[in-house]
Write a protein that holds these residues in place. Structure first.
Motif, short mmCIF file in Angstrom:
data_model
loop_
_atom_site.label_atom_id
_atom_site.label_comp_id
_atom_site.label_asym_id
_atom_site.label_seq_id
_atom_site.Cartn_x
_atom_site.Cartn_y
_atom_site.Cartn_z
N UNK A 59 12.47 20.86 -1.27
CA UNK A 59 13.76 20.36 -0.80
C UNK A 59 13.87 18.86 -1.04
N UNK A 60 12.72 18.18 -1.02
CA UNK A 60 12.65 16.77 -1.37
C UNK A 60 11.58 16.59 -2.43
N UNK A 61 11.50 15.39 -2.95
CA UNK A 61 10.48 15.07 -3.95
C UNK A 61 9.52 14.03 -3.38
N UNK A 62 8.27 14.14 -3.75
CA UNK A 62 7.27 13.13 -3.40
C UNK A 62 6.68 12.60 -4.70
N UNK A 63 6.74 11.30 -4.86
CA UNK A 63 6.16 10.64 -6.02
C UNK A 63 4.91 9.87 -5.59
N UNK A 64 3.94 9.85 -6.47
CA UNK A 64 2.78 8.99 -6.27
C UNK A 64 2.96 7.72 -7.09
N UNK A 65 2.74 6.60 -6.45
CA UNK A 65 2.79 5.31 -7.12
C UNK A 65 1.38 4.99 -7.62
N UNK A 66 1.17 5.11 -8.90
CA UNK A 66 -0.18 4.93 -9.46
C UNK A 66 -0.68 3.51 -9.33
N UNK A 67 0.23 2.54 -9.15
CA UNK A 67 -0.17 1.14 -9.09
C UNK A 67 -0.36 0.62 -7.67
N UNK A 68 -0.30 1.50 -6.66
CA UNK A 68 -0.39 1.05 -5.28
C UNK A 68 -1.70 0.31 -5.03
N UNK A 69 -1.59 -0.84 -4.38
CA UNK A 69 -2.77 -1.60 -4.00
C UNK A 69 -3.52 -0.89 -2.88
N UNK A 74 0.84 -1.20 0.00
CA UNK A 74 0.00 0.00 0.00
C UNK A 74 0.87 1.25 0.00
N UNK A 75 2.06 1.16 -0.63
CA UNK A 75 2.99 2.28 -0.69
C UNK A 75 2.60 3.24 -1.80
N UNK A 76 1.75 4.19 -1.48
CA UNK A 76 1.26 5.15 -2.46
C UNK A 76 2.27 6.26 -2.73
N UNK A 77 3.02 6.65 -1.68
CA UNK A 77 3.90 7.81 -1.81
C UNK A 77 5.35 7.42 -1.51
N UNK A 78 6.24 8.01 -2.27
CA UNK A 78 7.67 7.74 -2.14
C UNK A 78 8.37 9.09 -1.96
N UNK A 79 9.10 9.25 -0.87
CA UNK A 79 9.82 10.50 -0.58
C UNK A 79 11.30 10.28 -0.87
N UNK A 80 11.85 11.12 -1.70
CA UNK A 80 13.27 11.02 -2.04
C UNK A 80 13.88 12.42 -1.99
N UNK A 81 15.20 12.47 -1.94
CA UNK A 81 15.87 13.76 -2.03
C UNK A 81 16.39 13.96 -3.45
N UNK A 82 17.16 15.01 -3.62
CA UNK A 82 17.66 15.34 -4.96
C UNK A 82 19.17 15.18 -5.05
N UNK A 83 19.76 14.58 -4.04
CA UNK A 83 21.23 14.51 -4.02
C UNK A 83 21.79 13.63 -5.12
N UNK A 84 20.99 12.68 -5.63
CA UNK A 84 21.48 11.81 -6.70
C UNK A 84 21.13 12.30 -8.08
N UNK A 85 20.39 13.38 -8.17
CA UNK A 85 20.00 13.91 -9.48
C UNK A 85 21.19 14.63 -10.12
N UNK A 86 21.02 15.00 -11.39
CA UNK A 86 22.17 15.54 -12.13
C UNK A 86 21.74 16.71 -13.00
N UNK A 87 22.69 17.61 -13.20
CA UNK A 87 22.54 18.71 -14.16
C UNK A 87 23.57 18.53 -15.27
N UNK A 88 23.12 18.67 -16.50
CA UNK A 88 24.01 18.63 -17.65
C UNK A 88 23.67 19.80 -18.58
#
Length: 934
Positions: free
Chosen positions: A771-781, A640-654
Motif C-alpha cells: 500500500x506504501x513504498x519503502x526505499x533504502x537510502x544507500x548513502x545513509x550515514x 541517519x535516514x536509512x529508510x524513506x516511506x512514501x505512498x503511491x498517490x503521486x505515481x502515474x500510469x501511462x
C-alpha cells in the motif's frame, strides 16, 4: 438510618452506576478508542512508559522521536502521575486509557458532588444532578481523547470542595489547623494536576480558584469586615502553590529545563495563542445537544436545554444566596475568555506570562461547564424547595412562584434565541470563516426535533411544578431531573467515547511495520543494542485505500458499524505509513515526531530548516505536512535516514506502464542507475521537458541514446537495439544546464509481453512495495562517524546557514556551535567510529583515527548528557545544528555518553522532601485534632 460514611459510599455507587450506563461500550466491550491524539500520541507514549515501568527503569530519554528527545521531562506523558502506574501495570495501553477515562470521570463526579454540597450548600439530590451534568456533560466527555487533559480536569471541582474551609474558617479555635488542612489539600490537588501533564488545565484551575476566592472574599457592606479576610486566603493559596511545586518537582524541574530548550521558550506568538478560539457562530451547536451531529471536540460544551434553564434559575438567586455570586462570575468570565480572538480582552491577556504559553482559549469552557452544572443543581433545588414547601397563604405561594417564573421566562427566551442563532449564523459564516476544523453547519432536522421535544416536555413539567398540588409538583421535579439525564444520555451518543472500534487497530502489525522491524537488529530501549536501528522518515499521507479494504469491510460488516470500520481503516493507514508517534510502539527510530506541547527542541526545528521549503517551519513535528518530496539526500543521510516511506498517490500510469515518481531529479552530474535482472526492449521516461541523454550498458555493449517524445506531453522512449538485460544506465547532464535536464521517473518495458520494471534513482533502492513504498537510502550515514574538517559558528542559526553552502559535505566536515579552543580542522584523515553498545540513556563508541578528529553522534544535543573519553571526562559540543560531538586526538579511543540530568535528581529529592513534610503535617493535624477532642 445511613451513617455519614455509608451515605458517601452510596453516592459513589450511584455515580459509578450512572457513569457505567453512559460508558457501557467502553466499560464492557473489548472495543477501543482509535482516533486522533489517543491513537497517535497517548497509546505510543503509554506503551513506552509502561514498558519502562515494568522493567523498573526511569525512562529519561526517548531515542525514537525527533532524533532523540527527553522522555520523562515531557510532562504530557504523566510518568509520575500516581494513578497512571496501576493502569499501566495492569492493562495494555488501549485498555489502560479506557480504565483511566472511567476512573477520572468518577473522580470528577465525586468532586462536583462535594463542591455542590460545600460551596453551594446543595442537598444530596441537587448535588448528584450537578455531578452528573459536569462529569457526563459535553465538555468533559468530549475531552476523553486527550486523556491527560481529562485527568487534570477531573480534579478541578475538588478545589471548590476544599475552598469553603479556607475562606470560611470557624470563628474561634484551631486557627492554624483550619488553615493548614486546606493548604495541604489544595497543594495536593494542584500537584496532581501538574503531574497529570496538562499544564494548561493547572493554569486554568489556578486562575479560576483565585477568581472564586476574590469574589467570595469581597466584603458585604452590610456586615463588618473581618481583619485579614482578603489577605489570609491568598496567603494560604500562595503556600499551597509552593507546596504543589515541591511535591511535583520531580516532573516540574525536568519540564522547565525542557521548556528552556523548546520552540515555546519565551511564549507562543499571539496568532498561536489565539488559535482554537471558541467561535461565536458555533454557540448553538456547542451549548445544545447535537443528537449525533458532531462538532470539533474543543468547542463542545453542551448541556440539555433543561439544565441550561435550571442554571439560569440558579444564577437568578445570586441576591438571596451569596455563595452563588462567584459561580455566576466564573461562568461569565470563562465564556468570555473562551472566545479568545473574538474578544479584545484576549489580545491583551495573550501577551501576559502564563496566557502566552498555551493555545486553545476554548479550553476555558471547562470552568464554565463546572459553573453551569453547579448552578443547574442549585436551580433544581430551588424548584424542589418551592414544590415541597408548605406556604401559609396563597399570596406567599404566588410571590414564590413569581421569583421562579421570571428566570424561567428569561431562560425560555434565551434558548429560543440561541436556536434561532444556530440558523442565522449561517449568513454570517459566508463572511466570517469558522476554521477548517469546524466548518459551519446548521442544526440538523433531527437535532431541532430533539430540542423541540425537550422544550415541550420541560415546559409541561415546569407548569406542573409551578401550579400543581404539592405531591404532583414534587414528583414533577424528580421527572424534570430524569428528563435532564435522559437528554444528556441521548445527546452524548455522538461523543468520542462512543466512537469505538476493534482492538486490532492497535494490536495488529501491518506489512510496512513488520518489514522495518525485521531490518532492525534490536529495539531500544527494550534492550541494549550493539548497533542501533537506522532511522526512517515517513513522507506519506493517508490519502490512499488499503489494498485489503474490501476484506476489512467484509470481515467486520457484521461486527462493527460504518463509523467504527472507518476508524479502523484510518488506524490501519496510520500504521502503514508509521505516522508519528507510532514508532514508539514498534521501537523504530524516526527522524520525525509529533507533539503539541513543549517538543520538539528549538535546535531540532532550526535544523529541519535544511530540508523544509523556504518559509516553512515546524513547531510540533509532522514534517510530511511540509515536505512535497524527498529531502536533499545529503541531509537525509546526515540524519541517519536509512529508510524513506512514501505512498503511491503521486505515481502515474501511462499506456499500462507504471512510473514511480517519488524521486524526480535535475541531472547536474552523471547519475548511474543500477537495474535488476530484467530483460527489456524499451526504456520509458517521464519528464516535463526533454530528458537527459542516456548511456546504456547491455551485455558489455555501451551506447548512447536521446529519448524521443512518444506520448505527448511527458512520455519519452528509448528503443534498445535488441531485447537485453540492462546492466547499468547513466543519465548524462545536458549542455544547457541541470534545470534543462529534469526527469520524473523511468521504467524498463518489455513490449513483447507488456511487462515493466520501474527503476529507483540513486541513492534510493525500493525494498518494499505494498500500500506504501519503502526505499533504502544507500548513502545513509551511520549513527556515529568521524570528520576531520570543521568550522565554528556563533549559534544554531549561523550553523544552519553555514551548512546550506553548496560545497558543504556533511560526510567529511561539520559546523560546531560556539567559540572553541580546538583548531579548525582540514581535509584528509582516515578514521572509523563503531557503536558497541546503545541504550536510551547510554552510548558506547569505539573510535580509531590517524589524526585529530571530531566524533559526531547524530542524536540530539541536550543538557544532562555527559561524555567520557577513555574514562576521563570529555566535553560534548553541539554539532551540525543539533547533534553531539566530541573532539578526539589521533589514535584509538573509547567514548561513552551517559544521560544523567541533574534536574531529575534534584526534582526527585525535592518531591520526596515535600511528600515527607506533607505527610508529617497531615499527621500533626490529625493528632492535634484528637488531642483537642480528648
Amino acid at each position: 438510618m445511613f451513617t455519614h460514611k455509608r451515605r458517601g459510599a452510596l453516592v459513589l455507587v450511584v455515580l459509578a452506576a450512572l457513569i457505567l450506563f453512559f460508558f457501557v461500550r467502553l466499560a464492557f466491550s473489548n472495543l477501543i478508542l482509535a482516533r486522533g491524539d489517543t491513537f497517535l500520541y497517548f497509546y505510543p507514549y503509554w506503551t513506552a512508559a509502561a514498558e519502562a515501568l515494568r522493567a523498573g527503569r526511569l525512562p529519561l530519554w526517548n531515542p525514537d522521536l525527533f532524533m532523540g528527545a527527553p522522555f520523562l521531562a515531557n510532562s504530557q506523558v504523566g510518568f509520575f502521575y500516581p494513578l497512571n502506574w496501576p493502569v499501566w501495570l495492569l492493562f495494555a495501553p488501549p485498555y489502560a486509557v479506557s480504565a483511566s477515562i472511567l476512573i477520572h470521570v468518577l473522580i470528577a463526579a465525586a468532586g462536583t458532588y462535594l463542591a455542590g454540597r460545600r460551596a453551594l450548600g446543595l442537598a444530596r439530590g441537587a448535588a448528584l444532578l450537578a455531578a452528573a451534568l459536569f462529569a457526563l456533560g459535553g465538555y468533559l466527555t468530549a475531552q476523553v481523547e486527550h486523556v491527560n487533559q481529562l485527568q487534570g480536569l477531573a480534579w478541578l471541582p475538588w478545589f471548590f470542595a476544599v475552598l469553603p474551609s479556607l475562606v470560611d474558617p470557624p470563628p474561634t479555635g484551631g486557627r492554624w489547623r483550619d488553615t493548614l488542612r486546606p493548604v495541604l489539600a489544595i497543594g495536593g490537588l494542584l500537584a496532581l494536576q501538574l503531574l497529570a501533564g496538562h499544564t494548561q488545565t493547572a493554569f486554568i484551575s489556578g486562575v479560576a480558584v483565585a477568581l472564586w476566592v476574590a469574589i467570595h472574599s469581597l466584603p458585604d457592606f452590610r456586615k463588618p469586615v473581618r481583619s485579614g479576610a482578603m489577605v489570609r486566603p491568598f496567603a494560604a493559596l500562595a503556600a499551597a502553590v509552593a507546596l504543589a511545586a515541591v511535591l511535583a518537582a520531580a516532573q516540574l524541574l525536568p519540564t522547565l529545563e525542557l521548556a528552556g530548550q523548546s520552540t515555546r521558550q519565551g511564549g507562543l506568538p499571539l496568532n498561536e495563542v489565539l488559535s482554537f478560539s471558541w467561535h461565536p457562530l458555533h454557540l448553538t451547536r456547542a451549548l445544545l445537544p447535537g443528537y449525533g451531529q458532531t462538532l470539533f471536540s474543543e468547542y463542545v460544551a453542551f448541556l440539555p436545554l433543561t439544565a441550561l434553564a435550571l442554571a439560569v434559575v440558579g444564577a437568578w438567586g445570586w441576591r438571596r444566596n451569596r455563595a452563588v455570586r462567584p459561580w455566576v462570575f466564573l461562568v461569565v468570565v470563562a465564556m468570555v475568555l473562551a472566545l479568545g480572538r473574538f474578544t479584545p480582552l484576549y489580545y491583551l491577556l495573550g501577551r501576559l506570562p502564563g496566557f502566552d504559553l498555551f493555545r486553545a482559549p476554548a479550553r476555558w469552557l471547562a470552568v464554565a461547564a463546572l459553573g453551569l452544572a453547579l448552578l443547574a443543581g442549585y436551580g433544581w433545588q430551588r424548584l424542589r424547595a418551592y414544590a415541597t414547601a408548605d406556604y401559609p397563604t396563597d399570596e406567599a405561594r404566588r410571590v414564590a412562584r413569581a421569583e421562579l417564573l421570571r428566570p424561567l421566562i428569561v431562560a425560555a427566551v434565551g434558548l429560543a434565541l440561541l436556536i434561532v442563532w444556530g440558523y442565522a449564523a449561517g449568513w454570517l459564516a459566508r463572511f466570517v470563516p469558522t476554521g477548517a476544523e469546524a466548518p459551519y453547519a446548521p442544526p440538523a432536522l433531527l437535532t431541532l426535533l430533539g430540542w423541540l421535544i425537550e422544550f415541550v416536555l420541560a415546559a409541561l413539567l415546569l407548569w406542573v411544578i409551578l401550579t400543581g398540588p404539592t405531591d404532583r409538583a414534587a414528583t414533577a421535579t424528580r421527572d424534570l431531573a430524569v428528563l435532564t439525564l435522559a437528554v444528556l444520555w441521548l445527546g452524548s451518543r455522538g461523543l468520542p467515547y462512543n466512537q469505538l472500534t476493534t482492538p486490532e487497530a492497535y494490536f495488529d502489525l501491518r506489512p510496512p511495520q513488520a518489514r522495518l522491524m525485521a531490518l532492525a537488529t534490536c529495539r531500544v530501549p527494550a534492550r541494549a543494542c550493539p548497533t542501533p536501528p537506522d532511522r526512517f522518515l515517513s513522507l506519506s499521507g493517508i490519502l490512499f485505500d488499503p489494498g485489503d479494504l474490501a476484506e476489512i469491510e467484509a470481515m467486520y460488516a457484521d461486527q462493527l458499524d460504518a463509523a467504527a470500520i472507518y476508524d479502523y481503516v484510518i488506524a490501519v493507514k496510520h500504521k502503514e505509513v508509521l505516522s508519528p508517534n507510532l514508532s514508539l510502539v514498534s521501537g523504530l527510530p524516526a527522524i520525525d515526531g509529533f507533539d503539541g506541547g513543549i517538543l520538539p527542541l528549538r535546535s531540532y526545528a532550526a535544523t529541519m530548516g535544511l530540508i523544509l521549503p523556504e518559509g516553512n517551519a515546524t513547531t510540533d513535528g509532522r514534517l510530511r505536512e511540509y515536505l512535497p518530496a524527498a529531502p536533499d539526500a545529503r541531509w537525509l543521510s546526515l540524519f541517519n535516514g536509512r529508510y524513506l516511506i512514501t505512498d503511491k498517490t503521486g505515481d502515474a500510469w501511462r499506456e499500462g506502464v507504471y512510473f514511480d515518481r517519488q524521486h524526480p531529479v535535475n541531472v547536474r552530474t552523471a547519475v548511474a542507475v543500477a537495474a535488476p535482472d530484467f530483460e527489456a526492449t524499451e526504456l520509458w521516461l517521464l519528464a516535463d521537458g526533454p530528458p537527459p541523454e542516456i548511456e546504456i550498458i547491455t551485455e558489455g555493449q555501451v551506447w548512447r541514446a536521446t529519448p524521443a517524445l512518444w506520448l505527448a506531453p511527458d512520455v519519452y522512449r528509448v528503443t534498445l537495439p535488441q531485447p537485453a538485460t540492462v546492466e547499468t544506465l547513466t543519465l548524462l547532464p545536458c549542455a544547457a544546464g541541470p534545470e534543462a535536464c529534469g526527469l520524473d521517473a523511468l521504467t524498463l518495458v518489455d513490449s513483447r509481453d507488456g511487462a515493466f520494471l520501474p527503476l529507483s534513482l540513486p541513492p534510493y533502492r525500493l525494498i518494499f512495495s505494498g500500500d506504501v513504498k519503502i526505499y533504502e537510502n544507500a548513502d545513509a550515514q551511520p549513527r556515529a562517524f568521524l570528520v576531520h574538517d570543521w568550522q565554528w559558528a556563533a549559534d544554531g542559526a549561523a550553523a544552519v546557514a553555514a551548512m546550506r553552502a553548496e560545497d558543504f559535505d556533511p560526510r567529511a566536515e561539520a559546523v560546531v556551535i560556539g567559540i572553541g579552543d580546538a583548531a579548525v580542522g582540514g581535509a584528509g584523515g582516515q578514521g572509523v567510529a563503531t557503536i558497541s553498545d546503545y541504550t536510551a540513556e547510554s552510548v558506547l563508541i569505539q573510535t580509531r583515527s590517524d589524526r585529530d578528529s571530531l566524533l559526531i553522534l547524530t542524536d540530539a544535543h541536550y543538557p544532562g548528557w555527559a561524555a567520557t573519553v577513555d574514562g576521563a571526562p570529555g566535553v560534548i559540543e553541539q554539532v551540525d545544528g543539533m547533534f553531539r560531538g566530541v573532539f578526539l586526538p589521533a589514535g584509538e579511543h573509547e567514548v561513552a555518553f551517559h544521560y544523567r540530568p541533574r534536574s531529575v535528581r534534584l526534582g526527585l529529592a525535592l518531591s520526596l522532601l515535600g511528600l515527607g513534610l506533607a505527610l508529617a503535617a497531615t499527621v500533626g493535624v490529625f493528632v492535634t485534632k484528637r488531642w483537642d477532642q480528648d
